[in-house]
Write an enzyme that holds these catalytic residues in place. Sequence first.
Site, short mmCIF file in Angstrom:
data_model
loop_
_atom_site.label_atom_id
_atom_site.label_comp_id
_atom_site.label_asym_id
_atom_site.label_seq_id
_atom_site.Cartn_x
_atom_site.Cartn_y
_atom_site.Cartn_z
N ASP A 1 -1.18 -40.31 -13.71
CA ASP A 1 -1.64 -41.26 -14.73
C ASP A 1 -3.15 -41.47 -14.49
OD1 ASP A 1 -2.23 -43.44 -16.32
OD2 ASP A 1 -0.61 -44.71 -15.55
N ASP B 1 -12.79 -46.48 -13.84
CA ASP B 1 -13.13 -47.77 -13.21
C ASP B 1 -13.06 -47.66 -11.69
OD1 ASP B 1 -13.27 -48.83 -15.78
OD2 ASP B 1 -11.12 -49.26 -15.79
N ALA C 1 -12.18 -56.05 -14.40
CA ALA C 1 -11.27 -56.40 -13.31
C ALA C 1 -10.93 -55.16 -12.49
CB ALA C 1 -10.01 -57.05 -13.87
O1 RIB Z 1 -10.37 -48.22 -18.13
C1 RIB Z 1 -9.02 -48.55 -18.20
C2 RIB Z 1 -8.85 -49.92 -18.77
O2 RIB Z 1 -9.30 -49.91 -20.11
C3 RIB Z 1 -7.44 -50.42 -18.83
O3 RIB Z 1 -7.07 -51.14 -17.69
C4 RIB Z 1 -7.43 -51.27 -20.08
O4 RIB Z 1 -7.19 -52.60 -19.83
C5 RIB Z 1 -8.77 -51.04 -20.74
O5 RIB Z 1 -9.62 -52.08 -20.50
#
Ligand code: RIB
Length: 316
Positions: free
Chosen positions: A259, A265, A54
């Site tokens: 953070d 991602d 997501a």
């Molecule tokens: O990469 C970070 C993500 O790893 C977090 O949002 C957590 O949900 C895990 O999936």
Amino acid sequence: MISADASRKTGSRPKIAIVGSTMVDLITYISRMPQEGETIEAPRFEMGFGGKGANQAVAAAMMGAEVSFIARIGDDLFGPATRQNLESYGIDTSHVDIAPGVSSGVAPIFVDPASLNSILIIKGANACLLPSDIDRAADAIHASDLVIMQLEIGLDTVYYTIDLCREAGIPVILNPAPVNPYLNLEKIDSVFLIAPNETELKTLTGMPTESLHEVKAAAKSLTAMGFLRVLVTLGDKGSFLVSGEGEVLVPAPKVKSADTTGAGDAFIGCFAVLYLETQDFLKAMEGANRYAALSTMRNGTQKSFPDRKSFEAAIF
Ligand code: RIB
């Protein structure tokens, strides 16, 4: 081993399908980790939407891609909220289905004073995304310029999707996170690009990855096994690409991080969009380094990702 060209089919916006996870992130900002048997107080807690799949979908959508997300969400309070959250970013959720009787994925996350994170995941509904779901989403996959995957879903589904994409000539970016020691590398070596971080690269290859020299040797061992391109994310040091054409380190800009959760991602989602737009690995790496750095300057996961306008306006 077959690879596919990653160029855009039609239209002005890159079309990306993401097969992956959603989680609810339970983020505790800590001064230190408690010892065994010890109770300590933490200054702050935040809940937000996460999950590597997501997060990458949100980053790609914020950067302007048309994103179709293929996932299973929980049969609880978080399920519908997760779908709604994805839709609020304009992500197509036609293939986001509830896993009956199963909880949502959740991720307790601890962020230390140096802004570094430790994450636990409970897969929940994510483990229920099966090859049959991928078959049902085949139209969305076939209509995409590129597919992105991670490893917070079952490995059989990962292998099945990679096979389907190879047969259809659709390039795949695989982010092997969290790394799974049972991952069969021969079943994934047709991907367009594999994008681990140093820790994942170490587990995948069994080689040390402390120095850049070691990262290079480990990444090269993957290309020697048949992977076309290995893109290693190195946090605040930037990103490193190894391919048949050589290798290149693209340094990240220096920022004051609050953070780092989800920065990897953010990098993947942004990289995919910029690569589809430019067909230029260096430009895509440079932009994705900047996008990921910007995401670390704010707390939270998806909510720390900048939109295209703020990304382009950012000055380092
Ligand atoms: O990469 C970070 C993500 O790893 C977090 O949002 C957590 O949900 C895990 O999936």
